[in-house]
Design a protein around this motif. Structure first.
Motif, PDB file in Angstrom:
ATOM      1  N   GLN A   1       0.834  -1.204   0.000  1.00 15.43           N
ATOM      2  CA  GLN A   1       0.000   0.000   0.000  1.00 15.43           C
ATOM      3  C   GLN A   1       0.874   1.262   0.000  1.00 15.43           C
ATOM      4  O   GLN A   1       0.514   2.287  -0.573  1.00 15.43           O
ATOM      5  CB  GLN A   1      -0.932  -0.037   1.225  1.00 15.43           C
ATOM      6  CG  GLN A   1      -1.953   1.073   1.279  1.00 15.43           C
ATOM      7  CD  GLN A   1      -2.802   1.178   0.025  1.00 15.43           C
ATOM      8  OE1 GLN A   1      -3.208   0.171  -0.554  1.00 15.43           O
ATOM      9  NE2 GLN A   1      -3.046   2.407  -0.435  1.00 15.43           N
TER      10      GLN A   1
ATOM     11  N   THR B   1       1.724   2.029  -3.501  1.00 18.61           N
ATOM     12  CA  THR B   1       0.579   2.627  -4.198  1.00 18.61           C
ATOM     13  C   THR B   1       0.430   4.093  -3.785  1.00 18.61           C
ATOM     14  O   THR B   1       0.173   4.964  -4.627  1.00 18.61           O
ATOM     15  CB  THR B   1      -0.719   1.843  -3.852  1.00 18.61           C
ATOM     16  OG1 THR B   1      -0.434   0.464  -4.004  1.00 18.61           O
ATOM     17  CG2 THR B   1      -1.869   2.244  -4.721  1.00 18.61           C
TER      18      THR B   1
ATOM     19  N   GLU C   1       3.003   6.172  -5.515  1.00 20.77           N
ATOM     20  CA  GLU C   1       2.642   6.446  -6.920  1.00 20.77           C
ATOM     21  C   GLU C   1       1.620   7.582  -6.997  1.00 20.77           C
ATOM     22  O   GLU C   1       1.736   8.481  -7.828  1.00 20.77           O
ATOM     23  CB  GLU C   1       2.035   5.186  -7.559  1.00 20.77           C
ATOM     24  CG  GLU C   1       3.101   4.205  -8.028  1.00 20.77           C
ATOM     25  CD  GLU C   1       2.487   2.852  -8.401  1.00 20.77           C
ATOM     26  OE1 GLU C   1       3.222   1.859  -8.285  1.00 20.77           O
ATOM     27  OE2 GLU C   1       1.296   2.798  -8.765  1.00 20.77           O
TER      28      GLU C   1
ATOM     29  N   ARG D   1      -5.989   4.792   1.410  1.00 25.12           N
ATOM     30  CA  ARG D   1      -6.002   3.740   0.388  1.00 25.12           C
ATOM     31  C   ARG D   1      -7.211   3.848  -0.537  1.00 25.12           C
ATOM     32  O   ARG D   1      -7.277   3.189  -1.557  1.00 25.12           O
ATOM     33  CB  ARG D   1      -5.949   2.358   1.048  1.00 25.12           C
ATOM     34  CG  ARG D   1      -7.145   2.005   1.921  1.00 25.12           C
ATOM     35  CD  ARG D   1      -6.967   0.618   2.511  1.00 25.12           C
ATOM     36  NE  ARG D   1      -8.074   0.150   3.308  1.00 25.12           N
ATOM     37  CZ  ARG D   1      -8.206   0.330   4.613  1.00 25.12           C
ATOM     38  NH1 ARG D   1      -7.275   1.020   5.269  1.00 25.12           N
ATOM     39  NH2 ARG D   1      -9.229  -0.166   5.270  1.00 25.12           N
TER      40      ARG D   1
ATOM     41  N   THR E   1      -7.768   7.775  -5.474  1.00 26.47           N
ATOM     42  CA  THR E   1      -7.352   7.285  -6.787  1.00 26.47           C
ATOM     43  C   THR E   1      -6.715   8.430  -7.589  1.00 26.47           C
ATOM     44  O   THR E   1      -6.853   9.605  -7.216  1.00 26.47           O
ATOM     45  CB  THR E   1      -8.579   6.794  -7.588  1.00 26.47           C
ATOM     46  OG1 THR E   1      -9.458   7.923  -7.763  1.00 26.47           O
ATOM     47  CG2 THR E   1      -9.310   5.678  -6.873  1.00 26.47           C
TER      48      THR E   1
END
Ligand code: PLP
Length: 379
Positions: A263, A266, A269, A355, A358
């Motif tokens: 995570q 992610t 990113e 999390r 997006t």
């Protein structure tokens, strides 16, 4: 609020409770409402539930069960750790902390000054990082407590806690090392033994549990005094009937956490994507250090006041922060300590991710920030 789509980028202030946290909380409210101190079966069931969460947390951070004290929040855990210095005054009167701690550390430490403690407040460098050399110079035999946060809530700067602990234990034999890990817990793996901390604070509502639950890790060799006195719950370390539903909710939030290392990648990113878009579109400059925790990104939208932007975005259902949730419109002392200019501070926004965010969220944010810079008058 639940019926329309919002883009929530203020996860360092608080997070939306996750499904499992709500489920476990409801179950405890309906089926496990006994007092954990009662001797009958209802009490025993409640006690078992609390102990099972204690076990999970202990396992999660590499501690022993006995080392977890449930509190009402991170603030209470920080205060418990810091005020315990009062009971160690016979060993020394020096406390070392930093100028960029959360107010629940800063104010607690300030209050100890009145009791004759000498407070050393270490200043960060331009990246918000505390110098180990400064810490080394400040440590002495009279030091009874060192309190340094793991991740800064405004910038995501990661402090060198493992090295700071090593120095403290080597150079100040009477000192306990306390670490406020509220912004790191559940985002980056924490092993208390590996870090070497004596005391560590965490809070549930930053990881999708409801507000009102936190804990203090207190290593078995660390003897502190309780802040709350009474019925002797939590092995005498925190009196007050345990809030079983919130404790169970914390269990749900922890069980729901994804693999933290994966995570983290992610989040990195997503954070890099946001940085690139903000910089390439000449919308903002970045205040967070390059290697900050990727869940927090502090930027300055130069020429525009933070609050004006915050409310502009709010009207588009995008929620960000103009600093920490606690500062409520006050200028950021953290950015000031990092040497940022008044202009940069006045136009600072904190984007903080979870999390559930997006790249599409970032795209909408960028679109609206571009629109803001076309619509709003410069400050
Ligand atoms: N420490 C840090 C670094 C925080 O960010 C916060 C909350 O924002 C706290 C402590 C206080 O935690 P709580 O809100 O659970 O009292």
């Amino acid at each position: 609020m639940g019926c329309f789509h919002i883009i929530y980028l203020d996860n360092s202030a608080t997070t939306k409770p996750c499904g499992k946290a709500i489920e476990y909380m409801n179950k405890a409210l309906c089926d496990n409402w006994g007092n954990p101190s009662s001797l009958h079966i209802l009490g025993m069931n409640a006690e078992m539930a609390v102990d099972s969460v204690r076990n999970s947390i202990a396992k999660f951070i590499g501690a022993a069960n006995k080392e977890i004290i449930f509190t009402s929040c991170g603030t209470e855990a920080n205060n418990t750790a810091i005020m315990s210095a009062l009971h160690r005054k016979n060993r020394g009167n020096r406390i070392i902390t930093t100028t960029i701690e959360h107010p629940s550390v800063l104010q607690a430490v300030n209050s100890l000054e009145k009791f004759g403690f000498e407070i050393i407040r270490l200043k960060p460098d331009g990246n918000g990082i505390i110098s180990l050399c400064d810490l080394e110079n400040a440590l002495n035999d009279k030091t009874v407590l060192v309190s340094i946060m793991l991740v800064n809530n405004e910038t995501g700067a990661i402090e060198p806690i493992k090295q700071a602990c090593e120095l403290t234990h080597r150079l100040a034999k009477n000192a306990f090392f306390h670490c406020d890990a509220v912004q790191a817990f559940g985002k980056s793996p924490i092993n208390v033994k590996n870090l070497g901390v004596d005391l560590l604070t965490a809070s549930g509502h930053k990881i999708h549990a409801p507000k009102g639950i936190g804990f203090l890790y207190c290593s078995q060799k660390t003897h502190i005094a309780p802040l709350l006195l009474g019925g002797g719950q939590e092995s005498g370390m925190r009196s007050g009937t345990e809030c079983v539903p919130l404790i169970c909710a914390l269990q749900g939030a922890i069980e729901d956490l994804p693999d933290l290392a994966k995570q983290y990648k992610t989040a990195q990113e997503l954070c890099d994507y946001a940085k690139e878009k903000l910089v390439n579109n000449k919308i903002a400059t970045i205040n967070s250090p390059e290697d900050a925790l990727p869940y927090v990104l502090n930027v300055s939208v130069n020429g525009y006041r933070s609050e004006t932007l915050l409310h502009f975005l709010e009207r588009k259902n995008i929620f960000v922060s103009s600093g920490s949730a606690c500062s409520k419109g006050n200028v950021s002392y953290v950015l000031k300590e990092m040497g940022k200019s008044d202009k940069e501070i006045d136009s600072a926004l904190r984007l903080s991710f979870s999390r559930f965010n997006t790249k599409e969220d970032i795209d909408v944010l960028i679109e609206q920030l571009i629109s803001a810079t076309k619509t709003l008058r410069k400050a």
